[in-house]
Design an enzyme around this catalytic site. Sequence first.
Site, short mmCIF file in Angstrom:
data_model
loop_
_atom_site.label_atom_id
_atom_site.label_comp_id
_atom_site.label_asym_id
_atom_site.label_seq_id
_atom_site.Cartn_x
_atom_site.Cartn_y
_atom_site.Cartn_z
N HIS A 170 21.07 24.14 16.90
CA HIS A 170 20.31 23.34 16.46
C HIS A 170 19.44 22.99 17.52
CE1 HIS A 170 22.89 20.28 19.43
NE2 HIS A 170 20.92 19.93 19.19
N ASP A 199 27.93 26.12 16.37
CA ASP A 199 26.02 25.48 17.07
C ASP A 199 26.00 26.21 18.06
OD1 ASP A 199 23.74 24.02 17.64
OD2 ASP A 199 24.86 22.51 18.15
N ASN A 254 19.96 16.73 26.57
CA ASN A 254 20.66 17.89 26.82
C ASN A 254 21.81 19.22 26.41
OD1 ASN A 254 21.43 15.30 29.26
ND2 ASN A 254 21.58 17.01 29.73
N SER A 255 20.85 18.43 24.90
CA SER A 255 21.89 19.18 24.19
C SER A 255 21.70 21.24 24.51
CB SER A 255 21.34 19.88 23.03
OG SER A 255 21.53 18.22 22.28
N GLY A 307 42.24 36.66 4.55
CA GLY A 307 42.48 36.36 3.31
C GLY A 307 43.29 35.93 3.40
N VAL A 308 43.55 34.53 3.33
CA VAL A 308 44.88 33.97 2.81
C VAL A 308 43.55 32.35 3.10
CG1 VAL A 308 45.80 34.68 3.66
CG2 VAL A 308 45.86 33.04 4.92
#
Length: 494
Positions: A124, A157, A229-230, A286-287
């Site tokens: 982001h 992210d 801080n991201s 695949g479930v």
Amino acid sequence: MRETTLIHSTQRLALAAGTAIALAMPTAPFAQNVTEEVPARIERPVSFAQLAETISPSVVNITTTTGVERPADDMLPQVPEGSPFEDFFREFQDRQGPNGPRRGNALGSGFVISPDGYIVTNNHVIQGADEIMIEFYPGGGDDVLEAEIVGTDPNTDLAVLKVEPEGDLDFVDWGPSEDSRVGDWVLAMGNPLGQGFSVSAGIVSAQGRALRGVYDDYIQTDAAINRGNSGGPLFNMDGEVVGVNTAILSPTGGSIGIGFAMSSAVAEDVVDQLIEFGETRRGWLGVRIQNVDDDLVEALGLDDAQGVLVTDVPEGPSAEAGIESGDVILSFDGQPVTDVTELVRVVAGAAVGSEVDVTVFRDGEELTLPVTLARREDAEDEAVPVAAENDGAGPATTEAFGMTVSEIDDGLREAIGLGDDVEGLVVVEADDDGEAFEKGLRRGDLVIEVGQEPVDTVDAFDAQVQAARDAGRRSVLMLVRREGEPRFVALNLE
């Protein structure tokens, strides 16, 4: 930074006073003196200065520039024709140039993981950016370099960038986040609120937090994390990155001591894939699955709530291996499975194309089936018809558990938009005070199976319910679809 607004705050003065009174009162002796288990001396750092000085050169500030379209003429403020304000706004726009893009800036953080310039940050932070500039720690070598995006993963992210430095860059290594204990010291570094390089210290407050994603494995920390801080690193006391700072919980947008960093256990593997392939390549079993709760235990014949319940098996690896709807997955590749989140995480981390043993519980027995994993990103879910509400019309109905289910005829099929190949029964009524409503069934739901047997007539429905009673079961298991999503529900027979 992402943020979540708190609904209320807590009055702490009364709590503190109550605690003081409680401590002053005599108490009964403990059966065990827990302090005997505490080490005689707990090591704690006198200062973080040496550690911060060593690892700071690997931390970077990230500035992104994004083009924003200018408003067209018809988007200008509406003023009376001939008004002096009309000329004012027109002149203002002319000074700004034609209706081309203007620039917007955003700030974030990141860290260098290789001497040749690979940098990790949050997706982001750089999403939609036209230009990404990397500012290095003062004295850390290059001052500012432009970066290119290597790969991104919105699911966790995370993003990887690449710069081309003149020489080798200072970098840091990943550390084992699973070894970080609640109470361990950690350091958060980055560019909070655009103020430049900054260090904050705290402890690991919790492990294994999930926010909203299927691959979430966040470390919660009280080390101060703020906007900007991201994408910055969360360090352990060995100077290793154990997390990527991502989100905060705050009523104000500023740090209140509840921050979240994506664990290195997830981040390292994602970053490696982005560098190697430019994209993620996750394993796919695949479930469709759901957690096993206490209501389902008896209906499934289990001793306790364990494993995850398979609700649907579309065409794919599990179908080819023989896994069936109604199976309970107990272990994956030798690792016990406790819930849906854990299974999704371990499958995603497994190599595409590898063969793993999956142990399932079926009809009172455990079976081990070898499954060759496919790639999740390549998998396409089969289109499943969606059930909609109807007016209760139907050829034949039956009532049980506070609901009415109907067979599907052509008129009902057309009225609620069911495909020709859809089979089962439609819930046409669900009493608000009934067992079915309490367990989440609603009008328009499709009942596909009862007692793990397909049903498409009310006679078959009634027969399976009675068979469960005759077998002495306290509940009966039903497979239900809503808007294409299957899930099992256990309804009480008593």
